[in-house]
Design an enzyme around this catalytic site. Structure first.
Site, PDB file in Angstrom:
ATOM      1  CB  THR A   9     -32.962   4.360 -34.281  1.00 26.61           C
ATOM      2  OG1 THR A   9     -33.476   3.254 -35.011  1.00 26.61           O
ATOM      3  CG2 THR A   9     -31.564   4.054 -33.778  1.00 26.61           C
TER       4      THR A   9
ATOM      5  CG  ASN B 182     -39.685  -5.452 -35.118  1.00 31.03           C
ATOM      6  OD1 ASN B 182     -39.758  -5.770 -33.932  1.00 31.03           O
ATOM      7  ND2 ASN B 182     -38.580  -5.589 -35.812  1.00 31.03           N
TER       8      ASN B 182
ATOM      9  CD  GLN C 271     -43.283  -2.202 -36.934  1.00 31.72           C
ATOM     10  OE1 GLN C 271     -44.314  -2.168 -37.609  1.00 31.72           O
ATOM     11  NE2 GLN C 271     -42.080  -2.147 -37.489  1.00 31.72           N
TER      12      GLN C 271
ATOM     13  CB  ALA D  26     -42.991  10.084 -39.815  1.00 32.69           C
ATOM     14  CG  HIS D  27     -39.878   5.232 -41.870  1.00 30.16           C
ATOM     15  ND1 HIS D  27     -39.718   3.904 -42.193  1.00 30.16           N
ATOM     16  CD2 HIS D  27     -39.135   5.424 -40.753  1.00 30.16           C
ATOM     17  CE1 HIS D  27     -38.908   3.330 -41.323  1.00 30.16           C
ATOM     18  NE2 HIS D  27     -38.535   4.223 -40.438  1.00 30.16           N
TER      19      HIS D  27
ATOM     20  CB  CYS E 106     -32.480  -3.367 -38.205  1.00 31.52           C
ATOM     21  SG  CYS E 106     -33.868  -2.300 -38.406  1.00 31.52           S
TER      22      CYS E 106
END
Ligand code: 7TS
Length: 405
Positions: free
Chosen positions: A90, A172, A200, A221-222, A345
């Site tokens: 983001t 996504n 993604q 990274a997550h 989100c």
């Protein structure tokens, strides 16, 4: 506050008594145990600020350099390209879109941005914000395959007016992969900056910025078994935008704020492991995804969005006649399976999935999208169990909706 937080452990929740199956890996992923171990020393031993002049600061540098090297190698970035640490995709996406506004749009005749209707909200809302400042933004529709092809983009670009094209590498919700090499090449040929949100794509398909000519690339990274709160913004050598965060000279003045060293180091290793596991992703994760997908499609009146061959190997977006997505998520959750309606989100809204809208899918299945996303940690046993739970949930919910007629 601290004691309240430390007193809450997941073990206290009754949900822990049930074996849970996590099929929401496009929202976030489990941190790879090797990544967690690699991060640990940077919380309690080597916790110095890397910008400090003493040993506590400087002893962190070699580890940060290793992480940086891993990130460069992971996307095949050139030595002179920039790789800027961010807190998430983001932040990277906001930095690019607003940065291009300050660097180019405000100072030239080029005052248009082209993006798509299916981008993540952080791209769409950044563009909407710039619209309020007078920027013209085109939100491209997707084609019948659910992607943007070169022909659509060719219709919209104007070398004299278009400052930036921003198109995600993989979606996504659907996992659909966009032809970034072709789209980037078209922009390059027309002197237009090209940004891709690869949140993604990393860890699911090959991402190579030498092969695909992108100027900006962003990720978190997550999404690939690294920590939350760590992301990256790649900027091709020679391309200039101002920082979003002003302050100290961290990241060479390109992103102020003390770097989360543990996060950065964890992200570097997560990237290396993601690349190492790509073969596994496109064979074994894909096999399990296809098994799950076949089982869903064997239920009467179900559909999966997008052709398998052009989707990331881990993702399914399905809609099931007579079963609302939200009701199914709720029922699955109660029975130990975590899925989502689409982007976490946007999960507060009961709007149809943006992809359904963009693809003009407006029949009786339209409101019932659920997304199932696997990872390299998903096991065959979990998939078999999930198939059984999904079948029962669909049956149960269909019988409830029939009895209400
Ligand atoms: N871009 C894409 C393509 C994403 O899928 C996401 C997160 C982001 C950006 C934002 O990432 P962040 O790390 O900055 O939050 N997408 C989702 C999702 O699909 N479900 O939950 C989060």
């Amino acid at each position: 506050m601290f004691s309240i937080l430390t007193n809450i452990t997941p073990l206290e929740g009754n949900f822990i008594l049930m074996e849970r199956i996590y099929l929401d890996n496009n929202a976030t992923t489990i941190v790879d145990p090797a990544v967690k171990s690699a991060m640990e020393p940077f919380f309690s031993q080597m916790y110095g600020n890397p910008n400090s002049l003493h040993d506590f600061g400087s002893e962190v540098h070699p580890y940060m350099q290793i992480a940086l090297d891993r990130l460069y190698a992971g996307i095949n970035a050139g030595n002179n390209d920039d790789m800027i640490f961010t807190s998430c995709a983001t932040e990277g996406n906001n930095t690019v879109i607003k940065g291009v506004y300050y660097e180019i749009i405000r100072n030239s005749e080029k005052n248009e941005i082209i993006t798509t209707q299916v981008e993540h909200p952080c791209v769409i809302h950044s563009c909407k914000f710039l619209e309020e400042l007078g920027v013209k933004v085109s939100y491209l529709p997707v084609n019948s395959d659910g992607i943007i092809d070169k022909d659509i983009l060719t219709e919209y670009i104007d070398p004299d007016k278009t400052a930036l094209v921003s198109i995600m590498w993989a979606n996504n919700e659907t996992g659909l992969i966009f032809p970034i090499k072709e789209l980037g090449t078209l922009c390059r040929e027309n002197g237009i900056l090209f940004h891709t949100d690869a949140a993604q794509a990393i860890g699911k398909i090959k991402v190579d910025v030498q092969d695909a000519p992108v100027d900006f690339l962003t990720f978190s990274a997550h999404k690939f078994h690294g920590p939350k709160g760590a992301g990256c913004l790649y900027i091709r050598n020679g391309v200039k935008i101002p920082p979003l965060l002003h302050g100290g000279e961290q990241m060479g003045g390109k992103r102020a704020g003390t770097v989360d060293t543990a996060g950065f180091i964890g992200m570097g290793l997560a990237m290396e492991l993601a690349v190492e596991n790509l073969d596994y992703e496109v064979t074994e994760v894909r096999r399990l995804r296809d098994k799950l997908e076949d089982a869903i499609l064997s239920i009467k009146d179900t559909r999966v969005i997008g052709r398998r061959e052009i989707r990331t190997p881990n993702t399914i977006l399905t809609s099931i006649k007579g079963v609302e997505g939200e009701a199914l998520i709720w029922d699955l959750n109660k029975n130990g399976v975590a899925a989502s309606t689409g982007s976490a989100c946007a999960s507060e809204s009961l709007e149809p999935n943006p992809t359904f809208v963009a693809m003009n899918i407006d029949d009786e299945l339209a409101h019932t999208g659920i997304r199932l996303s696997l990872s390299r940690f998903t096991t065959e046993k979990e998939i078999d169990q999930a198939i059984s739970v999904i079948r029962k949930s669909v049956e149960r919910l269909r019988s409830i909706s029939m009895s209400n007629i």
